[in-house]
Motif scaffolding. Sequence first.
Motif, short mmCIF file in Angstrom:
data_model
loop_
_atom_site.label_atom_id
_atom_site.label_comp_id
_atom_site.label_asym_id
_atom_site.label_seq_id
_atom_site.Cartn_x
_atom_site.Cartn_y
_atom_site.Cartn_z
N PRO A 1 -6.01 -9.16 -0.52
CA PRO A 1 -4.81 -8.32 -0.69
C PRO A 1 -5.12 -6.83 -0.58
O PRO A 1 -5.09 -6.09 -1.55
N ARG A 2 -5.37 -6.38 0.63
CA ARG A 2 -5.72 -4.97 0.86
C ARG A 2 -4.58 -4.03 0.50
O ARG A 2 -4.81 -2.90 0.09
N ASN A 3 -3.34 -4.48 0.66
CA ASN A 3 -2.19 -3.64 0.32
C ASN A 3 -1.05 -4.50 -0.21
O ASN A 3 -1.11 -5.73 -0.17
N VAL A 4 -0.01 -3.87 -0.70
CA VAL A 4 1.07 -4.57 -1.41
C VAL A 4 1.88 -5.48 -0.49
O VAL A 4 2.50 -6.44 -0.96
N LEU B 1 4.74 -5.03 -7.44
CA LEU B 1 3.69 -4.08 -7.76
C LEU B 1 2.37 -4.84 -7.78
O LEU B 1 2.29 -5.91 -8.36
N ALA B 2 1.34 -4.28 -7.15
CA ALA B 2 0.05 -4.96 -7.11
C ALA B 2 -1.10 -4.05 -7.52
O ALA B 2 -2.06 -4.51 -8.14
N ASP B 3 -1.02 -2.79 -7.19
CA ASP B 3 -2.11 -1.84 -7.48
C ASP B 3 -2.21 -1.57 -8.98
O ASP B 3 -1.19 -1.33 -9.65
N GLY B 4 -3.42 -1.59 -9.51
CA GLY B 4 -3.62 -1.35 -10.93
C GLY B 4 -3.15 0.02 -11.39
O GLY B 4 -2.89 0.22 -12.59
N HIS B 5 -2.99 0.96 -10.45
CA HIS B 5 -2.54 2.30 -10.81
C HIS B 5 -1.18 2.26 -11.51
O HIS B 5 -0.91 3.07 -12.40
N LEU C 1 -15.77 7.34 6.14
CA LEU C 1 -14.81 6.91 7.16
C LEU C 1 -14.97 5.44 7.50
O LEU C 1 -13.98 4.72 7.67
N HIS C 2 -16.21 4.95 7.60
CA HIS C 2 -16.39 3.54 7.97
C HIS C 2 -15.86 2.61 6.88
O HIS C 2 -15.39 1.51 7.17
N ASP C 3 -15.89 3.06 5.61
CA ASP C 3 -15.32 2.26 4.53
C ASP C 3 -13.79 2.20 4.64
O ASP C 3 -13.18 1.15 4.42
N VAL C 4 -13.19 3.34 4.97
CA VAL C 4 -11.73 3.39 5.12
C VAL C 4 -11.29 2.51 6.28
O VAL C 4 -10.35 1.71 6.16
N LEU C 5 -11.98 2.62 7.42
CA LEU C 5 -11.63 1.80 8.58
C LEU C 5 -11.88 0.32 8.30
O LEU C 5 -11.11 -0.55 8.73
N GLY C 6 -12.94 0.01 7.56
CA GLY C 6 -13.21 -1.38 7.20
C GLY C 6 -12.13 -1.96 6.33
O GLY C 6 -11.75 -3.14 6.47
N SER C 7 -11.59 -1.14 5.43
CA SER C 7 -10.51 -1.60 4.57
C SER C 7 -9.26 -1.91 5.39
O SER C 7 -8.55 -2.88 5.12
N MET C 8 -9.00 -1.09 6.40
CA MET C 8 -7.86 -1.35 7.28
C MET C 8 -8.06 -2.66 8.03
O MET C 8 -7.12 -3.44 8.21
N THR C 9 -9.28 -2.92 8.47
CA THR C 9 -9.58 -4.16 9.18
C THR C 9 -9.27 -5.38 8.32
O THR C 9 -8.72 -6.38 8.79
#
Length: 280
Positions: A170-173, A89-93, A237-245
Motif C-alpha cells: 500500500p504505497r498510497n491511499v 485514511l491510511a497514513d499514520g500521520h 532520488l532513487h528511493d523516491v523513484l523506487g517508492s513510485m515503482t
Amino acid sequence: MKFEGISDFISHLSGSVASLVKIALLSKGASASSDIGKGKELVILGNGPSLRNTIDNDIDWLLAHDMMAVNFAANSPEFFRLRPTYYVLADGHFFNSLRSDINVRRLWENFATVSWPMTLLVPTKYRHFVKPLLLNAPELKIRFFNLTPIEGFKWLNRKFFSLGLGMPRPRNVLIPAIMEGIRLGYSTIYLCGADHSWTKTLDVDKDNFVISIQPHFYRDNEEEHQRVRETYKGLKLHDVLGSMTVAFRSYWEIADYADKRKVRIINATPGSMIDAFERK
C-alpha cells in the motif's frame, strides 16, 4: 501459474512465506467483506488536480454515484457538497499528529460535523484511536482494514485479499481505497483525480535535496507545504523513484485480483499515469 525457472518459483515461495509471517504478526480484526455495493458503481475521488475539472463539469454524474474520498479532502469546501459515502485514511500521520498538525486537527473536526451517513475506513491498528474521536459523530460508521503488504503466489494472495488479511503493497491511499471498494461488493469502480503525475513534479535543488510538489484539486496551505518538505528532507532520488515503482506495480496486482472477482475498474482521470486499468 507458470514460472520462468526455479529462481522465480523460489522468489514466489519466499514471498508467500514472508506474507504468512506478516499476517500472523500484523493482521487482525478487519471488517468482513460485504455485498452492500452489489450491482452498483463506486467513484473513488483521488485528490489530484484533474478532480477540479471533474467537479466543475461532471458534478451531476458524481452525485448520482456512491463516492469515496481520501486524505485531506474533508478540509475542502467541496467535501460538504459531494457528501461522499465512504472516506479512507491510511497514513499514520492522520492518527499521530492530531496535536502537532493544524490540518489534521481540522480534518477530524470536520468529520465530527458530517450530517449524512458516511463510513470512515481506517487501518485496524488505529482502532482504539478512532473510536473516542467519533463519539459525537452519530452519522459516522467505522470500517477497518489491514494494511499488511502481501506478496508471493498470486492464487494465495487473492485468498488473503478476500479475507481482508492484507493487500498489494500500500504505497498510497488509492491502493486500500480500491481494495476496500472491491471488498464492499461494487461491480464497477471509477477512479477520478488519480493523476499520479509524480515524475513531472520531481526536482533536485542546488543542495541535492529531492523536491516533490504534488498539486491537489484544492489549494494546500503553507503548513502542509512545510510538512511535505520535511517529509522529503534527506530522501534520496532513487528511493523516491523506487517508492513510485511499488505503487504502479501494486495497481497491476489489483487489476489481476479485480479481474478474478469480475470487478471492472475504470480510470476516468484525464492524463493519468496509471497504466493498469481500463480508461474511459
